[in-house]
Motif scaffolding. Structure first.
Motif, PDB file in Angstrom:
ATOM      1  N   CYS A 134     -12.823  19.025  32.358  1.00 50.70           N
ATOM      2  CA  CYS A 134     -11.668  19.751  31.813  1.00 50.70           C
ATOM      3  C   CYS A 134     -11.018  19.037  30.633  1.00 50.70           C
ATOM      4  O   CYS A 134     -10.031  19.523  30.085  1.00 50.70           O
ATOM      5  N   ALA A 135     -11.550  17.864  30.254  1.00 49.20           N
ATOM      6  CA  ALA A 135     -10.851  17.020  29.282  1.00 49.20           C
ATOM      7  C   ALA A 135     -10.885  17.585  27.881  1.00 49.20           C
ATOM      8  O   ALA A 135      -9.979  17.328  27.070  1.00 49.20           O
ATOM      9  N   GLY A 136     -11.933  18.337  27.537  1.00 49.20           N
ATOM     10  CA  GLY A 136     -12.048  18.843  26.174  1.00 49.20           C
ATOM     11  C   GLY A 136     -12.091  17.704  25.178  1.00 49.20           C
ATOM     12  O   GLY A 136     -12.890  16.780  25.286  1.00 49.20           O
ATOM     13  N   THR A 137     -11.199  17.737  24.215  1.00 48.53           N
ATOM     14  CA  THR A 137     -11.101  16.651  23.235  1.00 48.53           C
ATOM     15  C   THR A 137     -10.006  15.668  23.592  1.00 48.53           C
ATOM     16  O   THR A 137      -9.480  14.969  22.736  1.00 48.53           O
ATOM     17  N   GLY A 138      -9.683  15.612  24.879  1.00 49.05           N
ATOM     18  CA  GLY A 138      -8.722  14.621  25.350  1.00 49.05           C
ATOM     19  C   GLY A 138      -7.425  15.187  25.854  1.00 49.05           C
ATOM     20  O   GLY A 138      -6.647  14.477  26.493  1.00 49.05           O
ATOM     21  N   GLY A 139      -7.162  16.466  25.584  1.00 50.74           N
ATOM     22  CA  GLY A 139      -5.887  17.053  25.999  1.00 50.74           C
ATOM     23  C   GLY A 139      -5.877  17.535  27.427  1.00 50.74           C
ATOM     24  O   GLY A 139      -4.819  17.655  28.042  1.00 50.74           O
ATOM     25  N   GLY A 141     -19.627  15.682  23.785  1.00 50.82           N
ATOM     26  CA  GLY A 141     -19.436  15.449  25.210  1.00 50.82           C
ATOM     27  C   GLY A 141     -19.193  16.699  26.011  1.00 50.82           C
ATOM     28  O   GLY A 141     -19.134  16.659  27.230  1.00 50.82           O
ATOM     29  N   THR A 142     -19.061  17.849  25.335  1.00 51.19           N
ATOM     30  CA  THR A 142     -18.764  19.104  26.014  1.00 51.19           C
ATOM     31  C   THR A 142     -19.956  20.058  25.992  1.00 51.19           C
ATOM     32  O   THR A 142     -19.798  21.244  26.246  1.00 51.19           O
ATOM     33  N   GLU A 143     -21.145  19.522  25.699  1.00 54.47           N
ATOM     34  CA  GLU A 143     -22.346  20.345  25.718  1.00 54.47           C
ATOM     35  C   GLU A 143     -22.947  20.333  27.125  1.00 54.47           C
ATOM     36  O   GLU A 143     -22.944  19.319  27.802  1.00 54.47           O
ATOM     37  N   ALA A 144     -23.488  21.487  27.549  1.00 53.52           N
ATOM     38  CA  ALA A 144     -24.183  21.534  28.826  1.00 53.52           C
ATOM     39  C   ALA A 144     -25.470  20.721  28.722  1.00 53.52           C
ATOM     40  O   ALA A 144     -26.193  20.799  27.730  1.00 53.52           O
ATOM     41  N   ALA A 145     -25.751  19.911  29.727  1.00 53.31           N
ATOM     42  CA  ALA A 145     -26.873  18.973  29.679  1.00 53.31           C
ATOM     43  C   ALA A 145     -28.024  19.484  30.539  1.00 53.31           C
ATOM     44  O   ALA A 145     -27.955  19.449  31.766  1.00 53.31           O
ATOM     45  N   TYR A 146     -29.072  19.945  29.871  1.00 58.32           N
ATOM     46  CA  TYR A 146     -30.247  20.454  30.576  1.00 58.32           C
ATOM     47  C   TYR A 146     -31.483  19.601  30.344  1.00 58.32           C
ATOM     48  O   TYR A 146     -32.515  19.817  30.980  1.00 58.32           O
ATOM     49  N   LEU A 180     -15.450  10.191  22.965  1.00 58.17           N
ATOM     50  CA  LEU A 180     -14.734   9.177  23.736  1.00 58.17           C
ATOM     51  C   LEU A 180     -13.501   9.772  24.399  1.00 58.17           C
ATOM     52  O   LEU A 180     -13.164   9.430  25.544  1.00 58.17           O
ATOM     53  N   ARG A 181     -12.813  10.662  23.696  1.00 57.84           N
ATOM     54  CA  ARG A 181     -11.636  11.300  24.294  1.00 57.84           C
ATOM     55  C   ARG A 181     -12.051  12.130  25.503  1.00 57.84           C
ATOM     56  O   ARG A 181     -11.364  12.134  26.527  1.00 57.84           O
ATOM     57  N   ASN A 182     -13.146  12.853  25.376  1.00 64.60           N
ATOM     58  CA  ASN A 182     -13.614  13.662  26.501  1.00 64.60           C
ATOM     59  C   ASN A 182     -13.961  12.798  27.697  1.00 64.60           C
ATOM     60  O   ASN A 182     -13.692  13.170  28.848  1.00 64.60           O
ATOM     61  N   ARG A 183     -14.547  11.650  27.466  1.00 62.11           N
ATOM     62  CA  ARG A 183     -14.957  10.777  28.558  1.00 62.11           C
ATOM     63  C   ARG A 183     -13.820   9.911  29.094  1.00 62.11           C
ATOM     64  O   ARG A 183     -14.008   9.134  30.028  1.00 62.11           O
ATOM     65  N   GLY A 184     -12.633  10.009  28.511  1.00 57.68           N
ATOM     66  CA  GLY A 184     -11.511   9.196  28.978  1.00 57.68           C
ATOM     67  C   GLY A 184     -11.603   7.745  28.569  1.00 57.68           C
ATOM     68  O   GLY A 184     -11.012   6.867  29.196  1.00 57.68           O
ATOM     69  N   LEU A 185     -12.331   7.482  27.469  1.00 56.63           N
ATOM     70  CA  LEU A 185     -12.587   6.106  27.047  1.00 56.63           C
ATOM     71  C   LEU A 185     -11.905   5.745  25.738  1.00 56.63           C
ATOM     72  O   LEU A 185     -11.985   4.585  25.312  1.00 56.63           O
ATOM     73  N   TYR A 186     -11.250   6.675  25.114  1.00 55.22           N
ATOM     74  CA  TYR A 186     -10.721   6.416  23.776  1.00 55.22           C
ATOM     75  C   TYR A 186      -9.588   5.402  23.777  1.00 55.22           C
ATOM     76  O   TYR A 186      -9.377   4.689  22.796  1.00 55.22           O
ATOM     77  N   ASP A 187      -8.844   5.314  24.879  1.00 61.05           N
ATOM     78  CA  ASP A 187      -7.709   4.386  24.927  1.00 61.05           C
ATOM     79  C   ASP A 187      -8.069   3.057  25.575  1.00 61.05           C
ATOM     80  O   ASP A 187      -7.188   2.233  25.827  1.00 61.05           O
ATOM     81  N   TRP A 188      -9.357   2.830  25.858  1.00 58.11           N
ATOM     82  CA  TRP A 188      -9.747   1.514  26.357  1.00 58.11           C
ATOM     83  C   TRP A 188      -9.529   0.482  25.261  1.00 58.11           C
ATOM     84  O   TRP A 188      -9.630   0.781  24.067  1.00 58.11           O
ATOM     85  N   GLN A 189      -9.219  -0.739  25.664  1.00 58.73           N
ATOM     86  CA  GLN A 189      -8.900  -1.778  24.689  1.00 58.73           C
ATOM     87  C   GLN A 189     -10.148  -2.369  24.035  1.00 58.73           C
ATOM     88  O   GLN A 189     -10.092  -2.822  22.896  1.00 58.73           O
TER      89      GLN A 189
END
Length: 848
Positions: free
Chosen positions: A203-208, A311-316, A351-360
């Motif tokens: 549900c992350a989309g581009t981070g929002g 990161g929002t593409e279906a993976a087949y 990175l925003r989709n994966r929740g990694l953009y704010d990692w240090q």
């Protein structure tokens, strides 16, 4: 350890809505899109039901019609349609979606991630369907049979949802490759090697993320039909790195074409959860520990997904065992967080989709299925460094536990260091077994990996089984809003040094004594009114008073501990003042800090006598001229105070006088008035100004010599006073010295020492220190810190910050490295203040 576990016992079972011109059509905003190619138009229908389920056909999915992939369009009524070549026998067979079906394997791929659409709807491409029709005309309706069922999750809560993960509690396959029998028609949950017991709604989309409506929002997830006899587990994460889990007891039968609706869930992670990252949106690539393949985007089973992926593409696309889901996140930017990096190897939206953009730090990091890898697998050109986001939810410093799972590369040749970027290591256990974290005895810790202020636990490759997951729990004190946690190998390159982490959680395990039961005093130079009740007052803490103005951590780390008023020191090298002050200006603005006091340079026994305010004649004039330049130079930083020593050194004792000191202080206060600051004169352990009465008289005389807008005040150094008193006035204490100084106090240097024993032991010990150096803080041993604090508040009426001045001390060698104690860092100081000094005051105040 999961964030929150709920048990939900009520399920509603409903059939899917049967497709019609409205129920399974495009959203109202979609325009007709005629199908491309083919002489026959097939209208796609889905078997009708009563659930109110809507299918979302957006995104231009493709259907496989008689073995040819065709893009789905819409007719004028919003019904999904697809073009087909004319069939000689009039039979049209549709497998949907085309990208999910393998004709060679006669199987459908249910990708490990689906994506949300409008509330209550399901992305049509998430559910495999099959149908046939015979026609000799140029148009026909094809009724598609859904091969999966749907779990509908009504979810409310004040959060931006990043993922919803649905898992079969018995471990049965939920995503992966499923054989398809067109005669039935149905897909078979056969436990294909590499299949997963879970599926994620990304549900992350581009981070929002997706913010549920006040009344709740329905999240729909397609799952294979099955009894789910052991029930389901639902884990929800949000974009602020929190999570909650609900356990749904079985049986939970889900029929193909059916909808299983959970009772409404309220997403409200516990307040003790400071951080949670389960990497639920990291679904691409193989499972390294299980040595199984997975799915991703792009081409080739051994090729990571392309750097252009969002990161929002279906993976087949099947990925082989050993293949990561992504390329390295950063390739050369060692010191920058992803948000600031100029060398990202993937898209920022990814990175925003994966929740990694704010990692240090994400240095040499890669996505694997359900986890994060640190390292360059197979290349070993550099080590991976993973540093979590800061613990923004921590607020005030607290005690916390970091828990995570870690898997070391098979044949691992490096240990892995795990530590707090800012925090005091208190304990550790690996797979339930304790690790010795005492710096005097611990052989599986290190003070050299990231400097002496950060004690790392070393997960020894020789002691852990590689290729399997291990559970680690580490406890820390002084975890605050600025704290983050680091994972990295100890060997940099050219050896097997890769590792994987998952299920990283940080939980508050305890608040410090009196947290929430005190009145924090915002620093002010104004004296408090006499007679004020001080029993619950708490002065703001400040880090060490000797941090360099040019040290970035002076500004970046301390605010996380509520230390927004700082006390940097000005270099003795006058040639760098302009540079350092410009740097400080930028850092103050960027980090929201203000300057309480600037420690001006001081002389030494070998330097010229040009920084001695007690001197006479030309030496005094040179000293006043030097400090005048210094005070004017720091004007852009707007300090509340500027600090000078009362004398330079014992080596220049001749000619020193309190009269010279008073005159010098008067002249410097006249200059300090220009920048709106007080001159604070620090007591030394020797010479003019070491005695409280002498220094108090000199300050009074300086203030009487002219009409100043700001008073000259005393910077009280407790360690210097203790050395002077134990040598010159045995029986007197730092509390006596403080009472003599009274309301003249304008700045503090808090530290202890062992006292005079034939030499000046300016140890700069933590208050109460009685550790591994072989000596102790004499002030603490006498039990004086509580009375000292009370006197400071009640009699001196001081309301500025409480400033430590601590020096790290080396005590010996352990496990081949030099070890230190009495470590000086903002977090060690905060821990001492909250566990020792402030509680000593409250205990004393209660006795009074």
């Amino acid at each position: 350890m999961l964030a929150i576990r709920h048990t939900v016992c009520v399920l509603l079972v409903l059939p899917l809505l049967l497709g019609g011109c409205g129920g399974d059509g495009a959203d109202d905003g979609d325009k007709p899109r005629p199908p491309a190619g083919g002489g026959v138009i097939l209208r796609l229908k889905v078997a009708a039901g009563e659930s109110g389920m809507r299918w979302d056909w957006s995104g231009e999915p493709r259907a496989l019609v008689n073995g040819v992939a065709r893009t789905v369009g819409f007719d004028a009524d919003g019904v999904p349609v697809v073009g087909a070549d004319v069939s000689a026998d009039g039979l049209y067979t549709v497998h949907f979606p085309a990208d999910a079906y393998s004709r060679a394997k006669r199987a459908f791929v249910l990708p490990p991630a689906q994506f949300p659409v409008s509330g209550g709807s399901l992305q049509a491409a998430a559910c495999p369907m099959y149908g046939t029709v015979r026609t000799t005309g140029d148009a026909a309706d094809v009724t598609l049979s859904p091969l999966c069922g749907v779990v509908r999750i009504p979810l409310a809560g004040d959060a931006h949802i990043a993922s919803v993960r649905v898992e079969d509690r018995s471990g049965g396959a939920v995503s992966g490759l499923f054989p398809f029998d067109p005669a039935t028609p149905e897909i078979v949950r056969n436990g294909n090697f590499g299949n997963l017991p879970w599926v994620v709604l990304d549900c992350a989309g581009t981070g929002g993320g997706v913010r549920p409506a006040a009344s709740g929002t329905e999240f729909c997830v397609a799952v294979p039909a099955g009894d789910y006899a052991s029930g389901l587990s639902v884990r929800v994460t949000d974009c602020a790195h929190r999570s909650a889990t609900w356990e749904i007891p079985g049986p939970c039968a889900v029929a193909a074409g059916g909808v299983k609706t959970l009772v409404p869930l309220n997403y409200a992670p516990g307040e003790d959860l400071l951080f949670a990252e389960h990497f639920d949106n990291c679904v691409w690539g193989c499972d390294y520990a299980a040595e199984t393949g997975g799915y991703g985007v792009g081409a080739g089973s051994s090729v990571p997904s392309p750097a252009t992926s969002a990161g929002t593409e279906a993976a087949y696309v099947a990925k082989g065992a050993g293949t990561p889901g992504s390329a390295l996140f950063e390739t050369s930017d060692y010191n920058s967080a992803p948000a600031a990096s100029a060398t990202l190897a993937v898209r920022r939206d990814y990175l925003r989709n994966r929740g990694l953009y704010d990692w240090q730090r994400l240095f040499y990091a890669a996505e694997y299925r359900g986890c994060l890898c640190g390292g360059d697998v197979g290349g070993y050109g550099n080590r991976g460094i993973l540093v979590t986001p800061r613990m923004a939810a921590a607020g005030e410093p607290c005690c916390a536990e970091l828990s995570f799972r870690i898997c070391l590369e098979r044949g691992m040749e490096s240990d892995v260091a795990c530590m707090a970027e800012s925090g005091v290591l208190l304990g550790c256990e690996v797979d339930g077994m304790p690790v010795d974290v005492d710096v005097a005895t611990g052989t599986d810790i290190s003070q050299s990996v990231q400097g002496v202020t950060r004690t790392a636990v070393l997960l020894r490759a020789a002691k852990l089984t590689s290729g399997v997951w291990h559970q680690v729990r580490m406890s820390f004190g002084a975890v605050a809003a600025g704290s983050a946690f680091r994972f990295m190998p100890t060997v940099i390159r050219d050896v097997k040094n890769c590792f994987w982490i998952d299920d990283v959680e940080v939980r508050r395990t305890g608040r410090y004594a009196h947290a929430g039961d005190c009145v924090t005093v915002e620093p002010t130079t104004e004296r408090a009114a006499a007679g004020e009740d001080v029993s619950r007052l708490r002065l703001r803490l400040r880090p060490s008073a000797v941090l360099s103005m040019a040290n970035e951590t002076t500004y970046t780390v301390t605010p996380g501990y509520g230390m927004t008023w700082i006390c940097p020191s000005l270099s003795s090298d006058e040639s760098v003042w302009t540079r350092d002050i410009a740097f400080a200006e930028k850092q103050l603005a960027a980090n929201g800090c203000k300057v309480w006091c600037i420690h001006l340079p001081y002389g030494s026994a070998t330097a010229a006598r040009n920084r001695d305010l007690c001197a006479a004649g030309a030496d005094r004039a040179a000293s006043v001229a030097f400090f005048t330049r210094a005070i004017r130079a720091v004007a852009p930083l707007k300090p509340k105070n500027v600090l000078v020593h009362c004398n330079q050194t014992l080596a220049f004792g001749d000619g020193s006088s309190a009269a010279s000191l008073a005159l010098s202080l008067h002249e410097l206060q006249t200059v300090a008035d220009e920048i709106g600051a007080h001159v604070c004169v620090e007591n030394m352990s020797y010479g003019v100004g070491a005695d409280a009465a002498v220094l108090a008289a000199a300050v009074d005389e300086a203030n009487a010599l002219g009409s100043h807008r700001h008073e000259v005040r005393i910077a009280f150094d407790t360690g210097h006073a203790n050395l002077y008193l134990t040598r010159e006035q045995p029986g007197k204490t730092v509390v006596d010295w403080l009472r003599t100084a009274g309301a003249r106090i304008g700045q503090l240097h808090i530290h202890g020492n062992r006292g005079w024993n034939g030499r000046i032991n300016d140890d700069h010990l933590m208050p109460g220190y009685a550790g591994r150096l072989g000596y102790a803080d004499a002030i603490g041993r006498a039990g004086l810190w509580g009375e000292f604090y009370h006197t400071l508040l009640a009699e001196c009426r001081y309301r500025g910050p409480f400033t430590y001045e601590i020096s790290t001390r080396t005590f010996g060698t352990v496990a081949g490295e030099e070890r230190s104690d009495n470590v000086s860092a903002p977090w060690t100081i905060a821990h001492n203040y909250d566990t020792y000094l402030y509680p000593a005051f409250r205990e004393y105040a209660n006795r009074k």
